[in-house]
Design a protein around this motif. Structure first.
Motif, PDB file in Angstrom:
ATOM      1  N   ALA A  10       4.355  11.630  14.353  1.00  0.00           N
ATOM      2  CA  ALA A  10       4.212  12.810  13.507  1.00  0.00           C
ATOM      3  C   ALA A  10       3.281  13.829  14.160  1.00  0.00           C
ATOM      4  O   ALA A  10       3.576  15.033  14.195  1.00  0.00           O
ATOM      5  CB  ALA A  10       3.683  12.417  12.128  1.00  0.00           C
ATOM      6  N   VAL A  11       2.172  13.356  14.690  1.00  0.00           N
ATOM      7  CA  VAL A  11       1.226  14.263  15.351  1.00  0.00           C
ATOM      8  C   VAL A  11       1.845  14.857  16.614  1.00  0.00           C
ATOM      9  O   VAL A  11       1.722  16.052  16.893  1.00  0.00           O
ATOM     10  CB  VAL A  11      -0.084  13.516  15.673  1.00  0.00           C
ATOM     11  CG1 VAL A  11      -1.013  14.399  16.493  1.00  0.00           C
ATOM     12  CG2 VAL A  11      -0.770  13.079  14.394  1.00  0.00           C
ATOM     13  N   PHE A  14       4.519  17.352  15.636  1.00  0.00           N
ATOM     14  CA  PHE A  14       3.887  18.528  15.028  1.00  0.00           C
ATOM     15  C   PHE A  14       3.389  19.484  16.097  1.00  0.00           C
ATOM     16  O   PHE A  14       3.649  20.689  16.055  1.00  0.00           O
ATOM     17  CB  PHE A  14       2.733  18.100  14.114  1.00  0.00           C
ATOM     18  CG  PHE A  14       1.851  19.246  13.692  1.00  0.00           C
ATOM     19  CD1 PHE A  14       2.236  20.085  12.665  1.00  0.00           C
ATOM     20  CD2 PHE A  14       0.655  19.501  14.339  1.00  0.00           C
ATOM     21  CE1 PHE A  14       1.441  21.156  12.278  1.00  0.00           C
ATOM     22  CE2 PHE A  14      -0.150  20.560  13.970  1.00  0.00           C
ATOM     23  CZ  PHE A  14       0.245  21.392  12.930  1.00  0.00           C
ATOM     24  N   TRP A  15       2.653  18.955  17.071  1.00  0.00           N
ATOM     25  CA  TRP A  15       2.109  19.827  18.110  1.00  0.00           C
ATOM     26  C   TRP A  15       3.215  20.380  18.995  1.00  0.00           C
ATOM     27  O   TRP A  15       3.143  21.528  19.469  1.00  0.00           O
ATOM     28  CB  TRP A  15       1.077  19.075  18.944  1.00  0.00           C
ATOM     29  CG  TRP A  15      -0.261  18.985  18.275  1.00  0.00           C
ATOM     30  CD1 TRP A  15      -0.849  17.868  17.753  1.00  0.00           C
ATOM     31  CD2 TRP A  15      -1.177  20.059  18.033  1.00  0.00           C
ATOM     32  NE1 TRP A  15      -2.069  18.185  17.206  1.00  0.00           N
ATOM     33  CE2 TRP A  15      -2.305  19.518  17.367  1.00  0.00           C
ATOM     34  CE3 TRP A  15      -1.160  21.421  18.319  1.00  0.00           C
ATOM     35  CZ2 TRP A  15      -3.384  20.297  16.992  1.00  0.00           C
ATOM     36  CZ3 TRP A  15      -2.243  22.196  17.949  1.00  0.00           C
ATOM     37  CH2 TRP A  15      -3.345  21.629  17.282  1.00  0.00           C
ATOM     38  N   LEU A  17       6.240  21.168  18.048  1.00  0.00           N
ATOM     39  CA  LEU A  17       6.810  22.268  17.278  1.00  0.00           C
ATOM     40  C   LEU A  17       5.861  23.467  17.262  1.00  0.00           C
ATOM     41  O   LEU A  17       6.282  24.621  17.377  1.00  0.00           O
ATOM     42  CB  LEU A  17       7.103  21.805  15.852  1.00  0.00           C
ATOM     43  CG  LEU A  17       7.788  22.812  14.922  1.00  0.00           C
ATOM     44  CD1 LEU A  17       9.158  23.185  15.460  1.00  0.00           C
ATOM     45  CD2 LEU A  17       7.906  22.239  13.513  1.00  0.00           C
ATOM     46  N   THR A  18       4.570  23.189  17.148  1.00  0.00           N
ATOM     47  CA  THR A  18       3.574  24.262  17.158  1.00  0.00           C
ATOM     48  C   THR A  18       3.615  25.036  18.479  1.00  0.00           C
ATOM     49  O   THR A  18       3.506  26.263  18.495  1.00  0.00           O
ATOM     50  CB  THR A  18       2.172  23.675  16.937  1.00  0.00           C
ATOM     51  OG1 THR A  18       2.152  22.934  15.723  1.00  0.00           O
ATOM     52  CG2 THR A  18       1.123  24.773  16.860  1.00  0.00           C
ATOM     53  N   CYS A  72       5.383  18.311   3.099  1.00  0.00           N
ATOM     54  CA  CYS A  72       5.440  18.429   4.560  1.00  0.00           C
ATOM     55  C   CYS A  72       6.877  18.649   5.032  1.00  0.00           C
ATOM     56  O   CYS A  72       7.107  19.306   6.052  1.00  0.00           O
ATOM     57  CB  CYS A  72       4.862  17.176   5.217  1.00  0.00           C
ATOM     58  SG  CYS A  72       3.095  16.964   4.947  1.00  0.00           S
ATOM     59  N   ALA A  76       7.861  21.742   7.285  1.00  0.00           N
ATOM     60  CA  ALA A  76       8.482  21.513   8.586  1.00  0.00           C
ATOM     61  C   ALA A  76       9.776  22.311   8.714  1.00  0.00           C
ATOM     62  O   ALA A  76      10.087  22.849   9.787  1.00  0.00           O
ATOM     63  CB  ALA A  76       8.762  20.025   8.767  1.00  0.00           C
TER      64      ALA A  76
END
Length: 304
Positions: A10-11, A14-15, A17-18, A72, A76
């Motif tokens: 997940a982390v 997430f990054w 995608l960021t 979330c 997302a």
């Protein structure tokens, strides 16, 4: 097992995608604030847990955790709509079929990031081991140990939050990722010397607090900046490999070394390995920073 796998992926995703959403300049300014929100979420989560565990019960807190994941999904989806790699998956499909090993054979930059993460995990395990040895000698009751750990994490959350809000963005916009990458190994070098010369519980508390605060703030944000100039499709493959395999490999090999060496050789050898690993992190950081600047100068940012 599921929680362990989910927390890593997940982390990582997430990054990744960021990195698709933010330009390098925006990332330099905003990644510290994003990290600060993560620290604040962890603090609030701890408060909620302490308040609800007696009324809802331990098992029912899993339902609360699951409920927190529901918004979330919506967030997302909204963020994914802004990411070029998600809007145009066919565009990057040939690149996404690249295997991690092929990427690392063709990119020394990714190999050095892998080595940096590996050494970071080695330093974390070794410093944690030294701290536990001192804690075991100094505290003899569960209450004292719990109080020590609570004080450590309270100080870590506060220091990490303040660093992300007031320091991380300022440093990164002016100097790039290099200062943030050097903070943790500098703490580790000082800690290794201190553990070897004059080990004490006060030293363990300071080194652990500074190390964790740096890990959760400027070091994390600076490490993520390294991925911004990497093409999107390659980034998703390489980052997932580094954050899972490199992370676990550093944990595993260091733990095996501790299991074999420390009972026979004692903790001074661990201080030497902390020192060498920290020097390796510094060498990686000094090599990565100018390459990061060169890649940004020649790359096209995903969004204007």
């Amino acid at each position: 097992i599921w929680v362990s796998v989910f927390s890593v992926f997940a982390v990582t995703l997430f990054w990744s995608l960021t990195h698709d959403i933010f330009t390098p300049d925006e990332g330099s300014r905003c990644y510290g604030l994003i990290g600060a929100s993560g620290i604040m979420g962890g603090f609030i989560g701890g408060v909620i847990t302490s308040l609800l565990v007696r009324t809802l019960g331990l098992s029912n807190l899993l339902l609360v955790s699951a409920g927190l994941l529901v918004p979330c999904v919506t967030i997302a989806a909204i963020l994914g709509a802004r990411a070029p790699s998600v809007r145009n998956p066919a565009k990057d499909r040939p690149a996404t079929e690249l295997r991690a090993m092929e990427l690392f054979r063709s990119s020394r930059y990714l190999c050095v990031i892998f080595l940096f993460v590996f050494l970071y995990q080695a330093v974390s395990i070794l410093v944690d081991n030294q701290t536990k040895l001192l804690v075991k000698q100094h505290y003899h009751t569960a209450e004292d140990l719990a109080t020590f750990q609570a004080n450590i994490y309270n100080a870590t959350n506060l220091l990490g939050f303040l660093t992300n809000v007031f320091i991380t963005g300022w440093l990164q916009t002016r100097f790039g990722p290099r200062p943030g990458l050097l903070v943790l190994p500098a703490c580790a070098l000082a800690g290794a010397i201190g553990f070897y010369v004059s080990p004490s519980i006060q030293l363990a508390a300071i080194v652990t607090t500074l190390g964790l605060a740096a890990s959760y703030s400027i070091q994390q944000s600076s490490k993520e900046l390294l991925y911004l100039p990497v093409p999107s499709a390659e980034r998703y493959v390489a980052k997932a490999f580094i954050d899972t395999f490199g992370f676990r490999l550093g944990n595993g090999l260091t733990s095996v070394w501790l299991w074999i060496a420390i009972p026979a050789l004692g903790s001074p050898e661990a201080c030497g390995l902390i020192f060498l690993s920290a020097l390796g992190m510094i060498a990686c950081a000094m090599w990565l920073a100018p390459r990061h600047r060169e890649m940004l100068a020649t790359s096209v940012t995903p969004l204007p």
